[in-house]
Design a protein around this motif. Sequence first.
Motif, short mmCIF file in Angstrom:
data_model
loop_
_atom_site.label_atom_id
_atom_site.label_comp_id
_atom_site.label_asym_id
_atom_site.label_seq_id
_atom_site.Cartn_x
_atom_site.Cartn_y
_atom_site.Cartn_z
N LEU A 7 0.83 -1.21 0.00
CA LEU A 7 0.00 0.00 0.00
C LEU A 7 0.86 1.26 0.00
N TYR A 8 1.94 1.23 0.76
CA TYR A 8 2.84 2.38 0.81
C TYR A 8 3.49 2.60 -0.55
N ASP A 9 3.90 1.52 -1.20
CA ASP A 9 4.49 1.64 -2.54
C ASP A 9 3.49 2.22 -3.54
N GLN A 10 2.26 1.79 -3.47
CA GLN A 10 1.23 2.31 -4.36
C GLN A 10 0.96 3.79 -4.09
N TYR A 11 0.99 4.15 -2.82
CA TYR A 11 0.82 5.55 -2.42
C TYR A 11 1.93 6.41 -3.00
N GLU A 12 3.18 5.93 -2.90
CA GLU A 12 4.30 6.67 -3.44
C GLU A 12 4.21 6.81 -4.96
N VAL A 13 3.80 5.75 -5.63
CA VAL A 13 3.67 5.79 -7.09
C VAL A 13 2.58 6.79 -7.48
N LEU A 14 1.48 6.78 -6.77
CA LEU A 14 0.38 7.71 -7.05
C LEU A 14 0.84 9.15 -6.87
N LEU A 15 1.52 9.45 -5.76
CA LEU A 15 2.00 10.81 -5.54
C LEU A 15 3.01 11.22 -6.60
N TYR A 16 3.89 10.31 -6.97
CA TYR A 16 4.88 10.62 -8.00
C TYR A 16 4.20 10.93 -9.33
N THR A 17 3.19 10.14 -9.69
CA THR A 17 2.48 10.36 -10.94
C THR A 17 1.77 11.72 -10.95
N ILE A 18 1.13 12.04 -9.85
CA ILE A 18 0.43 13.33 -9.75
C ILE A 18 1.42 14.48 -9.83
N GLN A 19 2.55 14.37 -9.14
CA GLN A 19 3.55 15.43 -9.17
C GLN A 19 4.14 15.60 -10.56
N GLN A 20 4.37 14.51 -11.26
CA GLN A 20 4.92 14.61 -12.62
C GLN A 20 3.91 15.23 -13.58
N THR A 21 2.64 14.91 -13.41
CA THR A 21 1.60 15.50 -14.25
C THR A 21 1.52 17.01 -14.03
N ILE A 22 1.53 17.41 -12.77
CA ILE A 22 1.47 18.84 -12.46
C ILE A 22 2.72 19.54 -12.98
N LEU A 46 1.82 21.04 -1.55
CA LEU A 46 1.03 20.26 -0.60
C LEU A 46 1.26 18.77 -0.79
N LEU A 47 1.28 18.32 -2.03
CA LEU A 47 1.51 16.90 -2.29
C LEU A 47 2.89 16.47 -1.83
N THR A 48 3.85 17.33 -1.98
CA THR A 48 5.20 16.99 -1.56
C THR A 48 5.29 16.84 -0.05
N SER A 49 4.51 17.62 0.68
CA SER A 49 4.59 17.56 2.14
C SER A 49 3.77 16.42 2.74
N LEU A 50 2.97 15.74 1.95
CA LEU A 50 2.16 14.64 2.48
C LEU A 50 2.95 13.33 2.46
N ASN A 51 3.82 13.19 3.40
CA ASN A 51 4.56 11.95 3.53
C ASN A 51 4.18 11.29 4.86
N PRO A 52 4.52 10.06 5.07
CA PRO A 52 4.11 9.37 6.31
C PRO A 52 4.58 10.05 7.59
N CYS A 53 5.74 10.67 7.57
CA CYS A 53 6.21 11.36 8.78
C CYS A 53 5.32 12.55 9.12
N PHE A 54 4.95 13.30 8.12
CA PHE A 54 4.08 14.46 8.35
C PHE A 54 2.70 14.03 8.81
N ILE A 55 2.16 13.00 8.19
CA ILE A 55 0.81 12.54 8.52
C ILE A 55 0.75 12.02 9.96
N SER A 56 1.81 11.38 10.42
CA SER A 56 1.81 10.86 11.79
C SER A 56 1.96 11.96 12.83
#
Length: 71
Positions: A7-22, A46-56
């Motif tokens: 799930l974490y890997d899929q989350y990272e891939v999704l964020l990377y895809t969104i960031q590359q599109t933007i 905002l997308l860049t700052s949403l990492n597991p450390c920040f969310i916790s």
Amino acid sequence: MLNISYLYDQYEVLLYTIQQTISSIISLQSNIFSPLTIILIFLSGLLTSLNPCFISVLPLSVSYITTSSKK
């Protein structure tokens, strides 16, 4: 049962895809400075700052802010 690392890997891939599109949209519009460009840059930050450390740490920050504002 789903694996947490999967799930974490899929989350990272999704964020990377969104960031590359933007990023590609911003680079296409670099000649034209518009409000859309500002919004996309803000959303990228905002997308860049949403990492597991920040969310916790987010619940701790919110509880500290609400507790200090009651004083």
